[in-house]
Design a protein around this motif. Sequence first.
Motif, PDB file in Angstrom:
ATOM      1  N   ALA A 193     -29.719  33.067   8.904  1.00 15.33           N
ATOM      2  CA  ALA A 193     -28.258  32.341   8.967  1.00 15.33           C
ATOM      3  C   ALA A 193     -27.595  32.353   7.821  1.00 15.33           C
ATOM      4  CB  ALA A 193     -28.281  31.357   9.748  1.00 15.33           C
ATOM      5  N   VAL A 194     -28.432  32.028   6.584  1.00 15.54           N
ATOM      6  CA  VAL A 194     -27.715  31.394   5.279  1.00 15.54           C
ATOM      7  C   VAL A 194     -27.371  32.778   4.683  1.00 15.54           C
ATOM      8  CG1 VAL A 194     -28.252  30.639   3.046  1.00 15.54           C
ATOM      9  CG2 VAL A 194     -28.863  29.376   5.208  1.00 15.54           C
ATOM     10  N   PRO A 195     -28.375  34.010   4.444  1.00  9.14           N
ATOM     11  CA  PRO A 195     -28.080  34.996   3.891  1.00  9.14           C
ATOM     12  C   PRO A 195     -26.804  35.797   4.520  1.00  9.14           C
ATOM     13  CG  PRO A 195     -30.228  35.014   4.259  1.00  9.14           C
ATOM     14  CD  PRO A 195     -29.682  34.000   4.810  1.00  9.14           C
ATOM     15  N   VAL A 196     -26.713  35.393   5.965  1.00 11.04           N
ATOM     16  CA  VAL A 196     -25.340  36.245   6.571  1.00 11.04           C
ATOM     17  C   VAL A 196     -24.155  35.573   6.075  1.00 11.04           C
ATOM     18  CG1 VAL A 196     -24.318  36.407   8.794  1.00 11.04           C
ATOM     19  CG2 VAL A 196     -26.739  37.045   8.533  1.00 11.04           C
ATOM     20  N   ARG A 197     -24.377  34.178   6.036  1.00  8.57           N
ATOM     21  CA  ARG A 197     -23.099  33.493   5.559  1.00  8.57           C
ATOM     22  C   ARG A 197     -22.616  33.744   3.879  1.00  8.57           C
ATOM     23  NH1 ARG A 197     -25.086  28.980   8.621  1.00  8.57           N
ATOM     24  NH2 ARG A 197     -26.190  28.182   6.669  1.00  8.57           N
ATOM     25  N   ARG A 198     -23.766  34.158   3.330  1.00  9.91           N
ATOM     26  CA  ARG A 198     -23.367  34.367   1.981  1.00  9.91           C
ATOM     27  C   ARG A 198     -23.042  35.684   1.547  1.00  9.91           C
ATOM     28  NH1 ARG A 198     -29.023  31.791  -0.535  1.00  9.91           N
ATOM     29  NH2 ARG A 198     -28.407  29.786  -0.638  1.00  9.91           N
ATOM     30  N   LEU A 199     -22.813  36.717   2.560  1.00 11.04           N
ATOM     31  CA  LEU A 199     -22.727  37.916   2.356  1.00 11.04           C
ATOM     32  C   LEU A 199     -20.847  37.887   2.468  1.00 11.04           C
ATOM     33  CD1 LEU A 199     -24.209  40.357   5.302  1.00 11.04           C
ATOM     34  CD2 LEU A 199     -24.477  40.481   2.618  1.00 11.04           C
ATOM     35  N   GLY A 200     -20.423  38.742   1.547  1.00 10.05           N
ATOM     36  CA  GLY A 200     -19.018  38.843   1.418  1.00 10.05           C
ATOM     37  C   GLY A 200     -18.355  39.608   2.710  1.00 10.05           C
ATOM     38  N   ARG A 201     -17.157  39.386   2.670  1.00 17.14           N
ATOM     39  CA  ARG A 201     -16.479  40.238   4.013  1.00 17.14           C
ATOM     40  C   ARG A 201     -16.360  41.620   3.951  1.00 17.14           C
ATOM     41  NH1 ARG A 201     -10.464  38.290   5.497  1.00 17.14           N
ATOM     42  NH2 ARG A 201     -11.419  36.195   5.952  1.00 17.14           N
ATOM     43  N   ARG A 202     -16.313  41.995   2.722  1.00 20.08           N
ATOM     44  CA  ARG A 202     -16.605  43.539   2.761  1.00 20.08           C
ATOM     45  C   ARG A 202     -18.128  44.135   3.276  1.00 20.08           C
ATOM     46  NH1 ARG A 202     -14.715  46.821  -2.534  1.00 20.08           N
ATOM     47  NH2 ARG A 202     -12.664  46.235  -1.458  1.00 20.08           N
ATOM     48  N   GLN A 203     -19.119  43.213   2.764  1.00 19.92           N
ATOM     49  CA  GLN A 203     -20.315  43.673   2.975  1.00 19.92           C
ATOM     50  C   GLN A 203     -20.883  43.383   4.326  1.00 19.92           C
ATOM     51  OE1 GLN A 203     -21.410  45.996   0.965  1.00 19.92           O
ATOM     52  NE2 GLN A 203     -23.461  44.941   0.623  1.00 19.92           N
ATOM     53  N   ALA A 204     -20.226  42.220   4.943  1.00 18.83           N
ATOM     54  CA  ALA A 204     -20.309  42.158   6.368  1.00 18.83           C
ATOM     55  C   ALA A 204     -19.624  42.932   7.196  1.00 18.83           C
ATOM     56  CB  ALA A 204     -19.707  40.895   6.820  1.00 18.83           C
ATOM     57  N   TRP A 205     -18.389  43.800   7.119  1.00 15.98           N
ATOM     58  CA  TRP A 205     -17.962  44.658   7.557  1.00 15.98           C
ATOM     59  C   TRP A 205     -18.846  45.797   7.488  1.00 15.98           C
ATOM     60  CZ3 TRP A 205     -15.142  44.173  11.862  1.00 15.98           C
ATOM     61  CH2 TRP A 205     -14.386  43.189  12.043  1.00 15.98           C
ATOM     62  N   ARG A 206     -19.360  46.174   6.295  1.00 13.14           N
ATOM     63  CA  ARG A 206     -19.895  47.495   6.120  1.00 13.14           C
ATOM     64  C   ARG A 206     -21.340  47.497   7.073  1.00 13.14           C
ATOM     65  NH1 ARG A 206     -19.400  47.742  -0.545  1.00 13.14           N
ATOM     66  NH2 ARG A 206     -17.740  48.894  -0.473  1.00 13.14           N
ATOM     67  N   GLY A 207     -21.918  46.233   7.027  1.00  9.14           N
ATOM     68  CA  GLY A 207     -23.283  46.128   7.897  1.00  9.14           C
ATOM     69  C   GLY A 207     -23.160  46.274   9.301  1.00  9.14           C
ATOM     70  N   LEU A 208     -21.814  45.657   9.828  1.00  5.81           N
ATOM     71  CA  LEU A 208     -21.541  45.807  11.237  1.00  5.81           C
ATOM     72  C   LEU A 208     -21.248  47.463  11.467  1.00  5.81           C
ATOM     73  CD1 LEU A 208     -21.032  44.117  13.782  1.00  5.81           C
ATOM     74  CD2 LEU A 208     -18.729  43.837  13.163  1.00  5.81           C
ATOM     75  N   ALA A 209     -20.609  48.026  10.789  1.00  4.49           N
ATOM     76  CA  ALA A 209     -20.200  49.446  10.943  1.00  4.49           C
ATOM     77  C   ALA A 209     -21.557  50.289  10.869  1.00  4.49           C
ATOM     78  CB  ALA A 209     -19.390  49.877   9.826  1.00  4.49           C
ATOM     79  N   LEU A 210     -22.096  50.013  10.062  1.00  4.58           N
ATOM     80  CA  LEU A 210     -23.745  50.617  10.084  1.00  4.58           C
ATOM     81  C   LEU A 210     -24.600  50.386  11.200  1.00  4.58           C
ATOM     82  CD1 LEU A 210     -24.830  50.254   6.155  1.00  4.58           C
ATOM     83  CD2 LEU A 210     -23.994  52.405   7.197  1.00  4.58           C
ATOM     84  N   GLY A 211     -24.428  49.150  11.736  1.00  2.28           N
ATOM     85  CA  GLY A 211     -25.190  48.935  13.058  1.00  2.28           C
ATOM     86  C   GLY A 211     -24.652  49.606  14.015  1.00  2.28           C
ATOM     87  N   VAL A 212     -23.202  49.522  14.102  1.00  6.67           N
ATOM     88  CA  VAL A 212     -22.459  50.477  15.357  1.00  6.67           C
ATOM     89  C   VAL A 212     -23.201  51.932  15.191  1.00  6.67           C
ATOM     90  CG1 VAL A 212     -20.400  51.332  16.313  1.00  6.67           C
ATOM     91  CG2 VAL A 212     -20.746  48.673  15.615  1.00  6.67           C
ATOM     92  N   LEU A 213     -22.984  52.397  14.125  1.00  9.08           N
ATOM     93  CA  LEU A 213     -23.437  53.774  13.737  1.00  9.08           C
ATOM     94  C   LEU A 213     -24.814  54.065  14.461  1.00  9.08           C
ATOM     95  CD1 LEU A 213     -22.282  55.190  10.321  1.00  9.08           C
ATOM     96  CD2 LEU A 213     -21.734  56.150  12.611  1.00  9.08           C
ATOM     97  N   TYR A 214     -25.693  53.009  13.973  1.00  8.06           N
ATOM     98  CA  TYR A 214     -27.229  53.276  14.332  1.00  8.06           C
ATOM     99  C   TYR A 214     -27.386  52.886  15.977  1.00  8.06           C
ATOM    100  CZ  TYR A 214     -32.364  52.723  13.698  1.00  8.06           C
ATOM    101  OH  TYR A 214     -33.682  52.921  13.747  1.00  8.06           O
ATOM    102  N   GLY A 215     -26.477  51.921  16.536  1.00 11.92           N
ATOM    103  CA  GLY A 215     -26.776  51.939  17.841  1.00 11.92           C
ATOM    104  C   GLY A 215     -26.152  53.006  18.771  1.00 11.92           C
ATOM    105  N   VAL A 216     -24.992  53.777  18.320  1.00  9.72           N
ATOM    106  CA  VAL A 216     -24.394  54.894  19.047  1.00  9.72           C
ATOM    107  C   VAL A 216     -25.682  55.855  19.000  1.00  9.72           C
ATOM    108  CG1 VAL A 216     -22.870  56.616  19.381  1.00  9.72           C
ATOM    109  CG2 VAL A 216     -22.187  54.045  18.735  1.00  9.72           C
ATOM    110  N   ALA A 217     -26.240  55.963  17.608  1.00  6.73           N
ATOM    111  CA  ALA A 217     -27.118  57.161  17.635  1.00  6.73           C
ATOM    112  C   ALA A 217     -28.429  56.863  18.508  1.00  6.73           C
ATOM    113  CB  ALA A 217     -27.750  57.239  16.006  1.00  6.73           C
ATOM    114  N   GLN A 218     -29.013  55.691  18.604  1.00  5.26           N
ATOM    115  CA  GLN A 218     -30.050  55.156  19.517  1.00  5.26           C
ATOM    116  C   GLN A 218     -29.469  55.571  20.925  1.00  5.26           C
ATOM    117  OE1 GLN A 218     -33.140  53.042  19.453  1.00  5.26           O
ATOM    118  NE2 GLN A 218     -33.254  53.969  17.468  1.00  5.26           N
ATOM    119  N   TRP A 219     -28.188  55.420  21.412  1.00  3.70           N
ATOM    120  CA  TRP A 219     -27.827  55.424  22.657  1.00  3.70           C
ATOM    121  C   TRP A 219     -27.815  57.108  23.094  1.00  3.70           C
ATOM    122  CZ3 TRP A 219     -22.047  55.154  24.386  1.00  3.70           C
ATOM    123  CH2 TRP A 219     -22.012  55.417  25.713  1.00  3.70           C
TER     124      TRP A 219
END
Length: 301
Positions: free
Chosen positions: A58-84
């Motif tokens: 939780a603490v490292p997530v809060r420390r992420l900048g907004r740009r890095q957080a959105w990048r991480g979310l986008a990468l997760g969506v990519l990986y999730g769609v790939a898994q699907w």
Amino acid sequence: MSTEGKGSGLATLGLLAVTAIWGSTFVMIKDVVGRMLPIDFLAVRFVIAAVAMLVLFAVPVRRLGRRQAWRGLALGVLYGVAQWLQTEGIALTSPSVSGFVTGMYVVFTPFLALALFRQRFPATTWVASALAVVGLGVLALNGFTVDLGVLLTLASALLYALHIVGLGHWSKPGDAFGMSAIQMLGIAVVCVLATLPHHGPALPPDGKAWVAIVYMALVAGALAMLVQTWAQAHMPATRAAIVMTTEPVFAAGFAVALGVDALTPRMVGGGALVLAAMYMVELAPRLRRKKPAEALHHEAG
């Protein structure tokens, strides 16, 4: 982002450990998806992994900048769609063909890295990519026809390559905990949404399935994503892709060790080619750098 340096060798070992863990899950996955829908399996697995990571980090997530957080979310969506897409594809084609076509991310990765981020690679990298594909074909293929299952799996391979390239470009060693947790959240959201046209996610049918899913969520999911995110902060994307093609080699090794499959010449030959490809991008360059240093040392002596 630093792609070389002291952490490079440790990053390679970490990525090899991740692929070994993934390879160990094939027998378990085959058992579980025989008793529940594959997309339900993915949804439950990644929700457990996401909750665990968001609580622990939780603490490292809060420390992420907004740009890095959105990048991480986008990468997760990519990986999730790939898994699907990969899961839908494997329902329409054989596991061996699916494994081969999924491994095509090793071909897509250098082209995407060149097109998106102008990353250039030595000739040995391109040769190693081709060698890895040949090895995967020898290891996995007994026949090949292009059908909807193959096309869906090919699309998943393209998305896996995008994930590898994006992660290699954006991942920073200090952000590994936060980035991996945010990625897992994106994967979980995609997998849960994919169950909605049917009925929503269904729970595992029995205790044995629960044990397998918890292992795959926490070890093959959360831990593997964390190590991959950290490792790709220390190595080029294409090198990471070639190292990860050892997954089917580990899968075949576990299947033989557990008595599920018999050792065949194809396994040995295909595995040897994949390992040769990894040698080309990992060990050979290190040896070339070491020899001039040794020669200089001897001359100075």
